[in-house]
Design an enzyme around this catalytic site. Structure first.
Site, PDB file in Angstrom:
ATOM      1  N   ARG A  53       0.804  -1.219   0.000  1.00 47.01           N
ATOM      2  CA  ARG A  53       0.000   0.000   0.000  1.00 47.01           C
ATOM      3  C   ARG A  53       0.842   1.277   0.000  1.00 47.01           C
ATOM      4  O   ARG A  53       0.587   2.208  -0.768  1.00 47.01           O
ATOM      5  CB  ARG A  53      -0.916   0.048   1.237  1.00 47.01           C
ATOM      6  CG  ARG A  53      -2.173  -0.760   1.091  1.00 47.01           C
ATOM      7  CD  ARG A  53      -2.584  -1.325   2.418  1.00 47.01           C
ATOM      8  NE  ARG A  53      -1.666  -2.381   2.780  1.00 47.01           N
ATOM      9  CZ  ARG A  53      -1.809  -3.654   2.418  1.00 47.01           C
ATOM     10  NH1 ARG A  53      -2.856  -4.031   1.748  1.00 47.01           N
ATOM     11  NH2 ARG A  53      -0.917  -4.567   2.741  1.00 47.01           N
ATOM     12  N   LYS A  83      26.536  -3.633  -1.782  1.00 45.65           N
ATOM     13  CA  LYS A  83      27.990  -3.439  -1.925  1.00 45.65           C
ATOM     14  C   LYS A  83      28.591  -2.731  -0.721  1.00 45.65           C
ATOM     15  O   LYS A  83      29.772  -2.416  -0.708  1.00 45.65           O
ATOM     16  CB  LYS A  83      28.278  -2.609  -3.192  1.00 45.65           C
ATOM     17  CG  LYS A  83      27.708  -3.203  -4.456  1.00 45.65           C
ATOM     18  CD  LYS A  83      28.036  -2.281  -5.633  1.00 45.65           C
ATOM     19  CE  LYS A  83      27.290  -2.702  -6.879  1.00 45.65           C
ATOM     20  NZ  LYS A  83      27.398  -1.698  -7.931  1.00 45.65           N
TER      21      LYS A  83
HETATM   22  C1  NCD Z   1       2.083  -1.118   8.079  1.00 44.12           C
HETATM   23  C2  NCD Z   1       3.580  -0.961   8.178  1.00 44.12           C
HETATM   24  O1  NCD Z   1       4.329  -1.279   7.257  1.00 44.12           O
HETATM   25  O2  NCD Z   1       3.990  -0.493   9.224  1.00 44.12           O
HETATM   26  N1  NCD Z   1       1.646  -1.360   6.770  1.00 44.12           N
HETATM   27  C3  NCD Z   1       1.347  -0.294   5.991  1.00 44.12           C
HETATM   28  O3  NCD Z   1       2.168   0.555   5.749  1.00 44.12           O
HETATM   29  N2  NCD Z   1       0.079  -0.209   5.573  1.00 44.12           N
HETATM   30  C4  NCD Z   1       1.530  -2.072   9.030  1.00 44.12           C
HETATM   31  C5  NCD Z   1       2.003  -3.486   9.019  1.00 44.12           C
HETATM   32  O4  NCD Z   1       2.913  -3.872   8.273  1.00 44.12           O
HETATM   33  O5  NCD Z   1       1.451  -4.280   9.786  1.00 44.12           O
END
Ligand code: NCD
Length: 303
Positions: A53, A83
């Site tokens: 996302r 590297k």
């Molecule tokens: C979150 C993250 O990466 O912190 N995901 C996201 O960005 N929608 C939450 C998660 O990974 O659980």
């Protein structure tokens, strides 16, 4: 605004409200009506940790606003990091190509470090178990879209509150408002003390609970991230906590009729797919809102 590192920089509610007003406006436009406000701008997405996302919505946001994207989706393995190049040098290099850098990195404080070496804006898209400010913005936008106001809402933060950076940034952002916050987690996964201190500083009414039994039928918002597998020392330890809280059809019977169920996604086992068609399950709409909030934020970086 130069960089977006943490929600602590948004002391001014007005800034957030302006971003949200613009995000709502953009959400209402048809694609041909989007302003070309990022024309001639190149946005680099530099991701050292997995993402669906966050990376794709930043890239879509850039493209819809007429900008262009360069991307390393697996920078830990495909960039010169392999590297032995330092993050500082990578940032300096990308400064020669891009007008903004969206960075996700496993090290706490990495976005702040990157900002020290960057003349172009750095947007923190997650620094380890630290902050995830743009996620918190889209979360708050979604709460406001569904509930109109945050003040006096009973908000349950449920599950892995220790490791979830989305939770951390949201907890800080909610400090600008006056909700009642219920931190519902196994004791060892409770929200770290600095965020509780933040609630106290902002005179936020909060409670820590290790079950949701006493409040599940009162909560207006249930925010339940996955248990953050990659932050545990062992698989065994992770599995011990993975299913501590599950929102399923049974739980939905006890949850208020006008409550909303939120997650930064991805979900694993904590939200049963059987509730996906319940109108209270807003997590996919929440993810969609990420696009508009990030469009508004990118525009703000370039004014
Ligand atoms: C979150 C993250 O990466 O912190 N995901 C996201 O960005 N929608 C939450 C998660 O990974 O659980």
């Amino acid at each position: 605004m130069k960089h977006v590192i943490s929600v602590r920089q948004f002391e001014d509610k007005k800034f957030i409200e302006d971003i949200f007003a613009e995000a709502a406006r953009l959400k209402g436009l048809s694609p041909s009506e989007y302003p070309k406000s990022l024309q001639n701008k190149v946005v680099a997405t530099l991701f050292y940790e997995p993402s669906t996302r966050t990376r794709l919505s930043f890239e879509t946001a850039t493209l819809k606003l007429g900008g262009q994207v360069i991307s390393t989706e697996n920078a830990g393995e495909t960039s010169s990091n392999v590297k032995g190049e330092t993050l500082e040098d990578t940032i300096r290099t990308i400064n020669g190509y891009a007008d903004a850098i969206v960075l996700r990195h496993p090290a706490l404080g990495s976005a702040e470090l990157a900002a020290r070496y960057s003349a172009v804006p750095i947007v923190n898209a997650g620094d380890g178990g630290g902050d995830h400010p743009t996620q918190a913005l889209l979360d708050l936008f979604t709460i406001l879209e569904c509930k109109k106001d945050v003040n006096d809402l009973k908000i349950g933060l449920v599950g892995d509150l220790m490791n979830g950076r989305a939770i951390h940034s949201l907890a800080e952002l909610l400090g600008l408002y006056k909700p009642e916050i219920y931190c519902i987690a196994p004791p060892s996964l409770q929200l770290p003390a600095n965020y509780l201190d933040g609630f106290r500083k902002n005179a936020i009414d909060f409670k820590q609970l290790d079950t949701w039994e006493s409040v599940i039928d009162e909560l207006d918002v249930i925010y339940i991230p996955r248990v953050q597998k990659e932050r545990f020392d062992s698989l065994e330890e992770y599995e011990k906590f993975r299913d501590s809280f599950i929102v399923n059809a049974e739980a939905m019977k006890r949850i208020k009729k006008d409550a909303i169920i939120m997650s930064p996604l991805p979900r694993v086992t904590e939200i049963a797919p059987e509730i996906d068609n319940d109108p209270r399950a807003v997590y996919f709409e929440q993810a969609r809102n990420g696009l508009y909030v990030r469009m508004a934020l990118l525009q703000a970086l370039f004014v």
